[in-house]
Design a protein around this motif. Structure first.
Motif, PDB file in Angstrom:
ATOM      1  N   ASP A  39      -6.591   3.720  -4.504  1.00 21.62           N
ATOM      2  CA  ASP A  39      -6.613   2.610  -3.543  1.00 21.62           C
ATOM      3  C   ASP A  39      -7.521   1.452  -3.948  1.00 21.62           C
ATOM      4  O   ASP A  39      -7.697   0.513  -3.173  1.00 21.62           O
ATOM      5  CB  ASP A  39      -6.943   3.116  -2.128  1.00 21.62           C
ATOM      6  CG  ASP A  39      -8.325   3.735  -2.057  1.00 21.62           C
ATOM      7  OD1 ASP A  39      -9.070   3.638  -3.055  1.00 21.62           O
ATOM      8  OD2 ASP A  39      -8.663   4.320  -1.007  1.00 21.62           O
ATOM      9  N   TYR A  82      -0.444  -5.302  -9.097  1.00 26.60           N
ATOM     10  CA  TYR A  82      -1.607  -4.620  -8.530  1.00 26.60           C
ATOM     11  C   TYR A  82      -2.827  -4.985  -9.369  1.00 26.60           C
ATOM     12  O   TYR A  82      -2.751  -4.995 -10.603  1.00 26.60           O
ATOM     13  CB  TYR A  82      -1.412  -3.092  -8.563  1.00 26.60           C
ATOM     14  CG  TYR A  82      -0.455  -2.610  -7.500  1.00 26.60           C
ATOM     15  CD1 TYR A  82      -0.847  -2.549  -6.170  1.00 26.60           C
ATOM     16  CD2 TYR A  82       0.838  -2.214  -7.828  1.00 26.60           C
ATOM     17  CE1 TYR A  82       0.028  -2.117  -5.184  1.00 26.60           C
ATOM     18  CE2 TYR A  82       1.725  -1.784  -6.851  1.00 26.60           C
ATOM     19  CZ  TYR A  82       1.301  -1.732  -5.529  1.00 26.60           C
ATOM     20  OH  TYR A  82       2.164  -1.317  -4.551  1.00 26.60           O
ATOM     21  N   ILE A 100      -5.054  -3.486  -5.257  1.00 27.33           N
ATOM     22  CA  ILE A 100      -4.497  -4.291  -4.166  1.00 27.33           C
ATOM     23  C   ILE A 100      -3.336  -5.088  -4.752  1.00 27.33           C
ATOM     24  O   ILE A 100      -3.459  -5.669  -5.835  1.00 27.33           O
ATOM     25  CB  ILE A 100      -5.550  -5.288  -3.611  1.00 27.33           C
ATOM     26  CG1 ILE A 100      -6.869  -4.581  -3.273  1.00 27.33           C
ATOM     27  CG2 ILE A 100      -5.012  -6.075  -2.419  1.00 27.33           C
ATOM     28  CD1 ILE A 100      -6.858  -3.716  -2.066  1.00 27.33           C
ATOM     29  N   ARG A 148       1.970   1.610  -3.540  1.00 21.57           N
ATOM     30  CA  ARG A 148       0.840   2.118  -4.340  1.00 21.57           C
ATOM     31  C   ARG A 148       0.728   3.636  -4.177  1.00 21.57           C
ATOM     32  O   ARG A 148       0.600   4.379  -5.163  1.00 21.57           O
ATOM     33  CB  ARG A 148      -0.460   1.434  -3.890  1.00 21.57           C
ATOM     34  CG  ARG A 148      -1.712   1.939  -4.591  1.00 21.57           C
ATOM     35  CD  ARG A 148      -2.979   1.498  -3.915  1.00 21.57           C
ATOM     36  NE  ARG A 148      -3.142   2.023  -2.572  1.00 21.57           N
ATOM     37  CZ  ARG A 148      -3.437   3.293  -2.272  1.00 21.57           C
ATOM     38  NH1 ARG A 148      -3.577   4.195  -3.229  1.00 21.57           N
ATOM     39  NH2 ARG A 148      -3.560   3.685  -1.017  1.00 21.57           N
ATOM     40  N   ASP A 158       0.840  -1.200   0.000  1.00 15.92           N
ATOM     41  CA  ASP A 158       0.000   0.000   0.000  1.00 15.92           C
ATOM     42  C   ASP A 158       0.886   1.265   0.000  1.00 15.92           C
ATOM     43  O   ASP A 158       0.555   2.250  -0.654  1.00 15.92           O
ATOM     44  CB  ASP A 158      -0.970  -0.003   1.189  1.00 15.92           C
ATOM     45  CG  ASP A 158      -2.110   0.956   0.928  1.00 15.92           C
ATOM     46  OD1 ASP A 158      -2.811   0.756  -0.093  1.00 15.92           O
ATOM     47  OD2 ASP A 158      -2.260   1.943   1.680  1.00 15.92           O
TER      48      ASP A 158
END
Ligand SMILES: Cc1ncc(COP(=O)(O)O)c(C=O)c1O
Length: 489
Positions: free
Chosen positions: A137, A315, A140, A130, A127
């Motif tokens: 968001d 992701y 994942i 990311r 995260d």
């Protein structure tokens, strides 16, 4: 029962641990005294190695001596500041320490239960990554070994997204299911084609869409290909765009591609294995333009985020589809914890190394600002090299320098003007490459633009400075002139 000698004793472990460290410190202190590319000939090491395993224990002193004398001199040193081939990479020291810890504790994060810290650290650090990349968001992440694996997983997810019962019934003999098609550019990495082969889609079902003069996919040609396939009864399955192509680091127009994918309901996977990391740098944010709408995107911290190979991050915005495609839980892997992530559900591997630790150590030791500073330096070094090539009439640039790779070739006008000039130039450039690499000081690689040989100088090692890049340029220029003068081609 008497206890057998189980493992190296702790005193020995400490002593030889320090000796191993000393070797690495020596390497990092004087990398220039090592050849980047060894002088080894094929089969040479094998001649030095016994063909059967040792029956009796051997001392660490002897083993380390063999490492010094037989192994290290025959390594290609990817951690050398003169390594400028392919995509230059670095294993930074904090990440090396993380690898040691991870091996020492022998962590296996296949389930939350089999290592809660490994699982939760992976969730948190992905995260962080990311956010650093500027991705929304909805994405994942999960860590895999390589981008090749990440893209294979993405393709299998795209296949599952079609909702055609392929997981249960496979693809063979399916008269109810038209052949699936994957679209990518002619500049895409070979891992995409290989993923299509492994996923049962088939090599001939990969449409390699032409690129423009800057090596970017032509979105118009992509849409026409999809329309033609639908008309002919094929089933579009996945479009793969690339941010930072392997040869020329071109960036596909992902925004336009994403609109096309939406129109036809096709999964969009973005291969940003190398280029995506650049998005951490504020002025490079644009490289992920359009990627927010993708279904999946791969970035490789082992390419330009200073972690040792291997570490690739996939992701995905449809984590449900990923789980639907991959999750298979035999009894012995059932655990009672609810609402935890079991990373084995999101990919091919069951056993999983603790790769998140090295990513976390890099984030913490350098900080996002420190990483930006280092990437900026590499970007600037590439521009400096580019400016030198630009000023030299006997050389030409072959592609834009968007990231930290410069594509160029030796191209003396008098040779080009002669009949058969391009063939001669190709021989000249290959010979130049070979001789530059023979020097042991730098390692460059090549590619082709159409039929023309192109040389690539890639910057990405933490130890590479302007002096190393200048040395590479001087070598290239000097050897090129020598070859041209002697016409040794
Ligand atoms: C754009 C791109 N994608 C994928 C790959 C494959 O990477 P990996 O070695 O992690 O499988 C490469 C390798 O350089 C690449 O350049």
């Amino acid at each position: 029962m008497s206890k057998p000698p189980f493992d190296m004793d702790n005193e020995e472990f400490k002593r030889y641990g320090m000796e191993v460290f000393d070797r690495l410190v020596t390497f990092f202190s004087h990398p220039e005294s090592y050849r980047v590319v060894p002088l080894a000939r094929p089969g040479e090491l094998k001649e030095h190695l016994p063909s059967s395993p040792p029956r009796k224990p051997e001392s660490m002193d002897r083993i380390l001596k063999d490492i010094d004398e037989m192994i290290v001199p025959r390594l290609t040193h990817w951690n050398h500041p003169g390594f400028m081939a392919y995509f230059a990479i670095s294993s930074s020291k904090p990440a090396i320490l993380a690898e040691l810890l991870s091996a020492g504790y022998n962590v296996n994060g296949m389930l939350w239960k089999t290592s809660p810290a490994a699982t939760e650290l992976e969730e948190v650090v992905l995260d962080w990554l990311r956010q650093a990349l500027g991705l929304p968001d909805v994405f994942i992440g999960a860590i895999h070994d390589t981008a090749s694996t990440s893209s294979l997983i993405a393709l299998v997810a795209a296949r599952e997204f079609l909702n055609q019962g392929i997981r249960e019934r496979g693809l063979a003999g399916r008269t109810d299911l038209p052949p699936l098609i994957v679209y990518t550019s002619e500049q895409a990495h070979s891992s995409i084609e290989r993923a299509a082969i492994i996923a049962g889609i088939g090599q001939s079902q990969v449409r390699k869409i032409p690129t423009d003069a800057l090596f970017r996919i032509d979105p118009g040609a992509l849409e026409v290909a999809i329309q033609n396939d639908i008309r002919d009864g094929f089933q579009p399955c996945c479009v793969v765009a690339t941010v930072g192509t392997t040869s020329f680091t071109s960036v596909d127009p992902v925004k336009k591609i994403s609109e096309i994918c939406k129109r036809y309901g096709v999964w969009l996977h973005v291969d940003a294995a190398y280029g995506g990391i650049a998005s951490i740098v504020p002025e490079m944010r644009w490289v992920l333009d359009g990627c927010f709408e993708a279904h999946s995107i791969v970035v490789n911290p082992h390419k330009w985020f200073f972690v040792p190979i291997d570490c690739s991050v996939l992701y995905c915005r449809r984590i449900d589809i990923l789980k639907q495609a991959f999750s298979l839980v035999p009894e012995y892997l059932r655990t009672k914890e609810q609402d935890v992530t079991n990373f084995m559900d999101y990919g091919v591997a069951l056993g999983r190394r603790f790769r998140a630790l090295k990513l976390w150590m890099v984030f913490r030791y350098f900080g996002v600002e420190g990483i930006i500073e280092r990437l900026r330096y590499h970007l600037a070094l590439a521009q400096t090299f580019r400016s030198w090539v630009e000023r030299e009439p006997d050389f030409e640039l072959v592609a834009p320098t968007t990231f930290s790779v410069v594509c160029f070739r030796f191209c003396p006008p008098e040779l080009l003007e002669k009949g058969n000039g391009e063939v001669t130039l190709n021989l000249l450039n290959m010979s130049l490459l070979e001789k530059v690499n023979e020097s042991g000081k730098v390692f460059l690689s090549h590619t082709k633009a159409g039929n023309n040989v192109v040389l690539r100088l890639a910057i990405g090692n933490l130890q590479t400075t302007e002096d190393h890049v200048r040395e590479a340029w001087n070598l290239v220029k000097d050897i090129a002139r020598e070859i041209a003068a002697q016409k040794v081609v």
